[in-house]
Design an enzyme around this catalytic site. Structure first.
Site, PDB file in Angstrom:
ATOM      1  CG  HIS A 169      66.455 -51.926  -5.637  1.00  0.00           C
ATOM      2  ND1 HIS A 169      66.253 -52.379  -4.350  1.00  0.00           N
ATOM      3  CD2 HIS A 169      66.742 -53.030  -6.375  1.00  0.00           C
ATOM      4  CE1 HIS A 169      66.392 -53.694  -4.327  1.00  0.00           C
ATOM      5  NE2 HIS A 169      66.700 -54.113  -5.538  1.00  0.00           N
ATOM      6  CB  CYS A 196      55.776 -39.300 -25.727  1.00  0.00           C
ATOM      7  SG  CYS A 196      55.812 -40.084 -24.085  1.00  0.00           S
TER       8      CYS A 196
HETATM    9  P1  OAD Z   1      64.626 -53.899   4.973  1.00  0.00           P
HETATM   10  O1  OAD Z   1      63.674 -52.915   5.570  1.00  0.00           O
HETATM   11  O2  OAD Z   1      64.129 -55.216   4.430  1.00  0.00           O
HETATM   12  O3  OAD Z   1      65.772 -54.262   6.036  1.00  0.00           O
HETATM   13  C1  OAD Z   1      66.436 -53.244   6.704  1.00  0.00           C
HETATM   14  C2  OAD Z   1      67.481 -53.910   7.569  1.00  0.00           C
HETATM   15  O4  OAD Z   1      68.220 -52.902   8.218  1.00  0.00           O
HETATM   16  C3  OAD Z   1      66.875 -54.784   8.662  1.00  0.00           C
HETATM   17  O5  OAD Z   1      67.536 -56.039   8.656  1.00  0.00           O
HETATM   18  C4  OAD Z   1      67.164 -54.006   9.959  1.00  0.00           C
HETATM   19  O6  OAD Z   1      67.448 -54.875  11.029  1.00  0.00           O
HETATM   20  C5  OAD Z   1      68.411 -53.254   9.555  1.00  0.00           C
HETATM   21  N1  OAD Z   1      68.637 -52.004  10.285  1.00  0.00           N
HETATM   22  C6  OAD Z   1      67.723 -51.162  10.811  1.00  0.00           C
HETATM   23  N2  OAD Z   1      68.349 -50.088  11.379  1.00  0.00           N
HETATM   24  C7  OAD Z   1      69.692 -50.283  11.176  1.00  0.00           C
HETATM   25  C8  OAD Z   1      70.860 -49.556  11.505  1.00  0.00           C
HETATM   26  N3  OAD Z   1      70.792 -48.375  12.176  1.00  0.00           N
HETATM   27  N4  OAD Z   1      72.074 -50.045  11.150  1.00  0.00           N
HETATM   28  C9  OAD Z   1      72.160 -51.230  10.484  1.00  0.00           C
HETATM   29  N5  OAD Z   1      71.080 -51.975  10.132  1.00  0.00           N
HETATM   30  C10 OAD Z   1      69.873 -51.493  10.478  1.00  0.00           C
HETATM   31  O7  OAD Z   1      65.399 -53.091   3.834  1.00  0.00           O
HETATM   32  P2  OAD Z   1      66.284 -53.701   2.689  1.00  0.00           P
HETATM   33  O8  OAD Z   1      67.022 -54.921   3.102  1.00  0.00           O
HETATM   34  O9  OAD Z   1      67.073 -52.594   2.114  1.00  0.00           O
HETATM   35  O10 OAD Z   1      63.269 -53.112  -2.861  1.00  0.00           O
HETATM   36  O11 OAD Z   1      65.165 -54.118   1.607  1.00  0.00           O
HETATM   37  C11 OAD Z   1      65.645 -54.527   0.345  1.00  0.00           C
HETATM   38  C12 OAD Z   1      64.626 -54.125  -0.660  1.00  0.00           C
HETATM   39  O12 OAD Z   1      63.329 -54.552  -0.238  1.00  0.00           O
HETATM   40  C13 OAD Z   1      64.471 -52.638  -0.856  1.00  0.00           C
HETATM   41  O13 OAD Z   1      65.450 -52.091  -1.680  1.00  0.00           O
HETATM   42  C14 OAD Z   1      63.127 -52.594  -1.536  1.00  0.00           C
HETATM   43  C15 OAD Z   1      62.374 -53.580  -0.688  1.00  0.00           C
HETATM   44  O14 OAD Z   1      61.470 -54.309  -1.431  1.00  0.00           O
HETATM   45  C16 OAD Z   1      62.605 -52.429  -3.857  1.00  0.00           C
HETATM   46  O15 OAD Z   1      61.996 -51.400  -3.615  1.00  0.00           O
HETATM   47  C17 OAD Z   1      62.691 -53.058  -5.190  1.00  0.00           C
END
Ligand code: OAD
Length: 251
Positions: free
Chosen positions: A125, A156
């Site tokens: 990303h 530009c």
């Molecule tokens: P999320 O905020 O959707 O999920 C974060 C995950 O991390 C959740 O399942 C939590 O339970 C878990 N979590 C929280 N604290 C934690 C810890 N200390 N150890 C392990 N896990 C923990 O974030 P992402 O899955 O990264 O995309 O979201 C994916 C994408 O959604 C992001 O990259 C972004 C967003 O839209 C774009 O910006 C294109």
């Protein structure tokens, strides 16, 4: 050090990981939560709490109000720059040194894996510390800070934007192709700190599973992936990853 939050690592997982020569790790915002960076689905803090990331991280939001989006990213760059990698990031660096064919795929844009010392990183990303011209796409490292938000490309005149993937935008083709190839080839795939909600990244664990990889999830909550995972390890990545590395490759 095992604390009450760190689940026991199944001995057969340790054996499989130790024997694996090809390992892929997919990280999400959860791996940076213990560095103080809010995850996507966690409430936004401070003055940004009235906005949802989906309402700011999109081409439409940038067209509608480029200054607001630029200021949000300036705030997030400040947050990220003052954050430090945590024990989970460093455990992945140690794992990279132990595994002959190691790939770290991240959905995070916070640069913490690189700052921790990881090298084989695929940024699906983008990276919030990089800025590009929204017109020509070239990376820009200098601009007139005093100018109004957002600054313009000195070459530009196009508006500058963060070099990250916004909602509705395509992922960098090269990064996605490399990530899918790695997922197809690996013996062990770890999904760490991701809700598994956002595609195409959320496809990667499933591609690995179809290719007979062992699938591990590290997350305190159940997610979209939990039902198909071989080893669900419920807990914080900052505790579990160091424990997994220590038990798999004891010093
Ligand atoms: P999320 O905020 O959707 O999920 C974060 C995950 O991390 C959740 O399942 C939590 O339970 C878990 N979590 C929280 N604290 C934690 C810890 N200390 N150890 C392990 N896990 C923990 O974030 P992402 O899955 O990264 O995309 O979201 C994916 C994408 O959604 C992001 O990259 C972004 C967003 O839209 C774009 O910006 C294109």
């Amino acid at each position: 050090m095992i604390d009450q939050d760190t689940p026991v690592i199944p001995p057969e997982l340790i054996k499989t990981l130790r024997a694996a020569h090809s390992v892929v790790v997919l990280t999400g915002a959860g791996v940076s939560a213990e560095s103080g960076i809010p995850t996507f689905r966690q409430a936004q803090t401070g003055l940004w709490q009235k906005y949802r990331p989906e309402d700011l991280a999109s081409p439409e939001a940038f067209r509608r109000n480029p200054g607001l989006v630029w200021d949000w990213y300036t705030w997030r760059r400040g947050l990220v720059s003052s954050a430090q990698p945590n024990a989970g990031h460093y455990a992945l660096v140690a794992m990279e040194h132990q595994v002959s064919d190691f790939t770290l795929i991240t959905q995070n844009v916070d640069d913490l894996h690189r700052r921790a010392g990881s090298r084989a990183i695929i940024e699906l990303h983008g990276n919030i510390l990089r800025t590009r011209c929204s017109k020509e796409g070239i990376l820009v490292s200098e601009w007139n800070e005093a100018a109004e938000s957002p600054p313009h490309c000195q070459k530009c005149g196009g508006l500058l934007r963060p070099d990250v993937v916004w909602f509705g935008e395509a992922l960098p083709t090269e990064a996605l192709t490399q990530a899918m190839h790695a997922a197809q080839q690996c013996q062990v795939f770890l999904a760490v700190g991701t809700s598994g909600l956002v595609y195409p990244a959320a496809n990667l664990p499933r591609i690995a599973l179809q290719a007979q990889a062992v699938l591990v999830e590290i997350n305190p909550q159940r997610t979209e992936l939990s039902s198909v995972v071989t080893y669900p390890l419920a807990g914080l990545s900052g505790s579990i990853l160091p424990e997994l590395v220590t038990q798999t490759w004891p010093k």
